[in-house]
Each structure stands twice: as C-alpha cells, then as structure tokens.
Scaffold this active site. Structure first.
Site, PDB file in Angstrom:
ATOM      1  N   SER A 185      57.193  42.069 -16.671  1.00 51.96           N
ATOM      2  CA  SER A 185      57.500  43.643 -16.008  1.00 51.96           C
ATOM      3  C   SER A 185      57.791  44.753 -16.943  1.00 51.96           C
ATOM      4  CB  SER A 185      59.199  43.202 -15.922  1.00 51.96           C
ATOM      5  OG  SER A 185      60.181  43.953 -15.870  1.00 51.96           O
TER       6      SER A 185
HETATM    7  N1  LIG Z   1      65.031  50.968 -12.336  1.00 47.70           N
HETATM    8  C1  LIG Z   1      65.391  49.917 -12.367  1.00 47.70           C
HETATM    9  C2  LIG Z   1      64.378  48.174 -12.030  1.00 47.70           C
HETATM   10  C3  LIG Z   1      64.358  47.194 -12.972  1.00 47.70           C
HETATM   11  C4  LIG Z   1      63.711  46.294 -11.825  1.00 47.70           C
HETATM   12  O1  LIG Z   1      63.568  46.761 -10.344  1.00 47.70           O
HETATM   13  N2  LIG Z   1      63.565  45.158 -12.238  1.00 47.70           N
HETATM   14  C5  LIG Z   1      62.795  43.916 -11.317  1.00 47.70           C
HETATM   15  C6  LIG Z   1      61.712  43.066 -12.189  1.00 47.70           C
HETATM   16  S1  LIG Z   1      60.398  44.210 -12.518  1.00 47.70           S
HETATM   17  C7  LIG Z   1      63.914  43.027 -10.709  1.00 47.70           C
HETATM   18  O2  LIG Z   1      64.777  42.766 -11.809  1.00 47.70           O
HETATM   19  N3  LIG Z   1      64.246  41.969 -10.011  1.00 47.70           N
HETATM   20  C8  LIG Z   1      64.753  40.847 -10.012  1.00 47.70           C
HETATM   21  C9  LIG Z   1      66.050  41.777  -8.514  1.00 47.70           C
HETATM   22  O3  LIG Z   1      66.383  42.900  -8.690  1.00 47.70           O
HETATM   23  O4  LIG Z   1      66.887  40.961  -8.059  1.00 47.70           O
HETATM   24  C10 LIG Z   1      64.362  49.081 -14.635  1.00 47.70           C
HETATM   25  O5  LIG Z   1      63.911  50.751 -14.974  1.00 47.70           O
HETATM   26  O6  LIG Z   1      65.245  48.837 -15.182  1.00 47.70           O
END
Ligand SMILES: N[C@@H](CCC(=O)N[C@@H](CS)C(=O)NCC(=O)O)C(=O)O
Length: 209
Positions: free
Chosen positions: A10
């Site tokens: 990630s």
């Molecule tokens: N803007 C956030 C993005 C975080 C994000 O979308 N992470 C994804 C993985 S890369 C996630 O956790 N997805 C699962 C979900 O949103 O339920 C950051 O920079 O921390």
C-alpha cells in the site's frame, strides 16, 4: 512502540514507513489483510471507523490518513524539524505538495488503475490524461528544484516518492518528465527506507501481472 496497521504494497502505508525510518521511530507492524476483510471487523472499526490503512496507534492514540501520520511522527518524534519545518512559508509549500499528492497525483492513479486492477474494467483514456496532467504539474513544481518543497528532504518528498514509485511499478513512463525523473532518481538514494518502499512496490506490482 506504536502499533502500525498496514500492508507492504500500500502506497500510503509505505510513505509512513519511510517517515518513521527518517525520524528513527520503530513501528510494531501489524499486517491487515484487506482481501480477507480484516479492516471491517468490529475490533478494527473501534480503532478506525473509516477502516483504512495505514492506521497508527501510539500509546492509545489512534490516527489514520498517511500524510497526517507523517506529520505527527515528525512533530512528536523528530529530533529536528527538518522534515516538516516550523517556518510558516516552508510548511505551507510542504502542505501544498502533500495535498497535491493526495488529491491530484495519487487520486489520478486510483481513478485510472484501480478499476482495471480491482474490477478488470477497460482503461479509461480520459483518466489517463489526468495522470499526464498531474505529472506535468509535478514536473513544473520541480523545475530547478532538488527537492519537492524547499531545499532539503521533507515529508512532501516522502509522500511523493511513495506515489511516484507506485506509478513506476504500474508501468507509467516517468522518464518522459525530465524534472520528475531527476528528482525521483535522487530521492531513491536519499530517502530513508527506500529499499523497504521498493520491496512493497514489488508486492503491489503482482496485481498488474
Ligand atoms: N488517503 C488515505 C488513503 C488510505 C486508503 O485508501 N487505504 C486503502 C489501502 S491502500 C484502504 O485502506 N482501503 C480499504 C478501505 O478503504 O476500506 C491515506 O493516505 O491514508
């Protein structure tokens, strides 16, 4: 030691890992398997109702949003303020780059690549144009600049390195953007934790194979 919920592939998690390395903070890394839905389990939702990684829990204090975590780590644990200087103007430029990274550059990645990778959708040429325009903006910001904001490494470089390396493993041609390319080649050498970032990129690359 702070708990850190993450996945190696990630991009936002990688930017926190590099920042922690830069400030010398050890993280108690806890893998969270999104495919298995671990982020939606009640025990994780209690920590982060938005169910995203990266999530940091530092002595009971839970924080998510990678760029907010980066800034927190530097402010709480940095021996100097060099990664996020207190000077309002310097800090303002760093913030601009961080918001650009989140809202424009990485967003263009998500809009173009995620549907292809996670939903097997066809490539959308309009979404690709947004990537190109984001890279053109970044190329302009980096004209005559060794670093993304100011004259030394900051959290903005770290966030942008995580994003740009993700574009690289997706096969996007970074070398077309001369200033970005030059900055990126230098950033690979000077960003603490680059090797771990790249190992994570290679994990992410598997989605494209
Ligand atoms: N803007 C956030 C993005 C975080 C994000 O979308 N992470 C994804 C993985 S890369 C996630 O956790 N997805 C699962 C979900 O949103 O339920 C950051 O920079 O921390």
């Amino acid at each position: 030691m702070a708990d850190f919920y993450y996945l190696p592939g990630s991009s936002p998690c990688r930017s926190v890992i590099m920042t922690a390395k830069a400030v010398g903070v050890e993280l108690n890394k806890k893998l969270l398997n999104l495919q298995a839905g671990e982020h939606l389990k009640p025990e994780f939702l209690k920590i982060n109702p938005q169910h995203t990684i990266p999530t940091l829990v530092d002595n009971g204090f839970a924080l998510w949003e990678s760029r907010a975590i980066q800034v927190y780590l530097v402010e709480k644990y940095g021996k100097t303020d060099s990664l996020y200087p207190k000077c309002p103007k310097k800090r303002a430029v760093i913030n601009q780059r961080l918001y650009f990274d989140m809202g424009t550059l990485y967003q263009s990645f998500a809009n173009y690549y995620y549907p292809q990778v996670f939903a097997k959708a066809p490539a959308d040429p309009e979404a690709f144009k947004k990537i190109e325009s984001a890279f053109e903006f970044l190329n302009t910001f980096l004209e005559g600049q060794e670093y993304a904001a100011g004259d030394s490494l900051t959290v903005a470089d770290i966030a942008l390195v995580a994003s740009v390396s993700t574009f690289e493993v997706a096969g996007f041609e970074i070398s077309k953007y001369a200033n970005v390319n030059k900055w990126y080649e230098n950033a690979k050498k000077v960003t603490p934790g680059w090797e771990e970032n790249w190992a994570g990129c290679l994990e992410f690359k598997k989605y494209f194979e």
